[in-house]
Design a protein around this motif. Structure first.
Motif, PDB file in Angstrom:
ATOM      1  N   UNK A  27       0.828  -1.209   0.000  1.00 20.49           N
ATOM      2  CA  UNK A  27       0.000   0.000   0.000  1.00 20.49           C
ATOM      3  C   UNK A  27       0.864   1.262   0.000  1.00 20.49           C
ATOM      4  N   UNK A  28       0.254   2.343  -0.428  1.00 22.00           N
ATOM      5  CA  UNK A  28       0.937   3.633  -0.435  1.00 22.00           C
ATOM      6  C   UNK A  28       1.284   3.990   1.013  1.00 22.00           C
ATOM      7  N   UNK A  63       2.772  13.274 -13.000  1.00 19.79           N
ATOM      8  CA  UNK A  63       3.013  11.828 -13.014  1.00 19.79           C
ATOM      9  C   UNK A  63       3.902  11.359 -11.866  1.00 19.79           C
ATOM     10  N   UNK A  64       4.575  12.283 -11.209  1.00 13.66           N
ATOM     11  CA  UNK A  64       5.472  11.935 -10.109  1.00 13.66           C
ATOM     12  C   UNK A  64       4.666  11.581  -8.864  1.00 13.66           C
ATOM     13  N   UNK A  65       4.977  10.456  -8.245  1.00 17.25           N
ATOM     14  CA  UNK A  65       4.309   9.980  -7.023  1.00 17.25           C
ATOM     15  C   UNK A  65       2.788   9.970  -7.156  1.00 17.25           C
ATOM     16  N   UNK A  66       2.296   9.264  -8.160  1.00 20.74           N
ATOM     17  CA  UNK A  66       0.852   9.172  -8.387  1.00 20.74           C
ATOM     18  C   UNK A  66       0.178   8.450  -7.222  1.00 20.74           C
ATOM     19  N   UNK A  67      -0.990   8.919  -6.794  1.00 20.46           N
ATOM     20  CA  UNK A  67      -1.694   8.252  -5.690  1.00 20.46           C
ATOM     21  C   UNK A  67      -2.268   6.910  -6.148  1.00 20.46           C
ATOM     22  N   UNK A  68      -2.164   5.904  -5.302  1.00 23.87           N
ATOM     23  CA  UNK A  68      -2.737   4.596  -5.612  1.00 23.87           C
ATOM     24  C   UNK A  68      -3.188   3.936  -4.324  1.00 23.87           C
ATOM     25  N   UNK A  69      -3.994   2.926  -4.482  1.00 24.41           N
ATOM     26  CA  UNK A  69      -4.473   2.192  -3.324  1.00 24.41           C
ATOM     27  C   UNK A  69      -5.806   2.709  -2.818  1.00 24.41           C
ATOM     28  N   UNK A  70      -6.277   2.129  -1.724  1.00 19.34           N
ATOM     29  CA  UNK A  70      -7.578   2.523  -1.169  1.00 19.34           C
ATOM     30  C   UNK A  70      -7.483   3.821  -0.363  1.00 19.34           C
ATOM     31  N   UNK A  72      -7.813   6.929  -1.059  1.00 21.70           N
ATOM     32  CA  UNK A  72      -7.267   8.165  -1.634  1.00 21.70           C
ATOM     33  C   UNK A  72      -8.019   8.552  -2.922  1.00 21.70           C
ATOM     34  N   UNK A  73      -9.318   8.289  -2.945  1.00 20.03           N
ATOM     35  CA  UNK A  73     -10.110   8.535  -4.155  1.00 20.03           C
ATOM     36  C   UNK A  73     -10.146  10.017  -4.534  1.00 20.03           C
ATOM     37  N   UNK A  74     -10.220  10.906  -3.562  1.00 22.53           N
ATOM     38  CA  UNK A  74     -10.241  12.344  -3.863  1.00 22.53           C
ATOM     39  C   UNK A  74      -8.937  12.778  -4.518  1.00 22.53           C
ATOM     40  N   UNK A  75      -7.829  12.282  -4.018  1.00 19.57           N
ATOM     41  CA  UNK A  75      -6.525  12.618  -4.602  1.00 19.57           C
ATOM     42  C   UNK A  75      -6.405  12.043  -6.011  1.00 19.57           C
ATOM     43  N   UNK A  76      -6.934  10.854  -6.216  1.00 19.02           N
ATOM     44  CA  UNK A  76      -6.904  10.244  -7.559  1.00 19.02           C
ATOM     45  C   UNK A  76      -7.707  11.086  -8.540  1.00 19.02           C
ATOM     46  N   UNK A 155      -1.350  -1.795  -8.903  1.00 21.42           N
ATOM     47  CA  UNK A 155      -1.477  -0.467  -8.280  1.00 21.42           C
ATOM     48  C   UNK A 155      -2.273   0.452  -9.205  1.00 21.42           C
ATOM     49  N   UNK A 156      -3.573   0.471  -9.021  1.00 21.17           N
ATOM     50  CA  UNK A 156      -4.450   1.286  -9.868  1.00 21.17           C
ATOM     51  C   UNK A 156      -4.393   2.743  -9.441  1.00 21.17           C
ATOM     52  N   UNK A 157      -4.299   3.606 -10.447  1.00 19.84           N
ATOM     53  CA  UNK A 157      -4.282   5.038 -10.182  1.00 19.84           C
ATOM     54  C   UNK A 157      -5.695   5.575 -10.156  1.00 19.84           C
TER      55      UNK A 157
END
Length: 157
Positions: A27-28, A63-70, A72-76, A155-157
């Protein structure tokens, strides 16, 4: 008539060796609040880069340090909107040189976002032709290996 009640049983609930999605990738490590603040800061940095005409810098930043994982939907969502802003503001003739300047990890992340955009129906910020153009140019530069890496990465973005 055949009895179909057996189809409603969740057999995975009885399996001890069930593989959970959380076991497929690390996980992130950042907490969701930090990820959201980073996404908002990136959004403002990308807008200032675009106003200066630095499209390659804006794309690298998003593209640097893209948010992934559960969790963090708002950040995605913010990151996806920011990326679409960059994609829409790029001329078609500039795309190959911008894509060549990206690292292979950044190319893979860009491909993930392109596929995420294609999967979303009714997204008003970007048209399908823009995504298909970026996909074509990215595949020309990164090759089909980029597609395979994106399809197999959990790791889905």
């Amino acid at each position: 008539m055949a009895d179909t009640a057996f189809r409603k049983i969740d057999i995975d609930a009885y399996d001890e060796d069930t593989l959970l999605e959380s076991e497929l990738y690390e996980p992130d490590p950042r907490d969701p609040g930090t990820v959201l603040n980073d996404a908002k800061q990136k959004q403002s940095a990308v807008r200032s880069s675009l106003s200066r005409g630095d499209i390659a810098g804006a794309l690298n930043a998003v593209l640097e340090d893209a948010p992934y994982g559960p969790n963090v939907e708002d950040a995605k969502t913010i990151t996806l909107q920011t990326l679409f802003l960059v994609l829409n503001s790029t001329k078609g003739s500039d795309i190959p040189s911008i894509v060549k300047a990206l690292s292979s990890d950044a190319q893979d992340t860009l491909m993930k976002y392109i596929y995420k955009g294609m999967a979303m129906s009714g997204w008003g910020d970007v048209s399908g032709s823009v995504l298909l153009t970026w996909h074509e140019k990215l595949t020309e530069v990164a090759g089909t290996g980029c597609i395979v890496r994106v399809m197999t990465d959990r790791r889905a973005v």
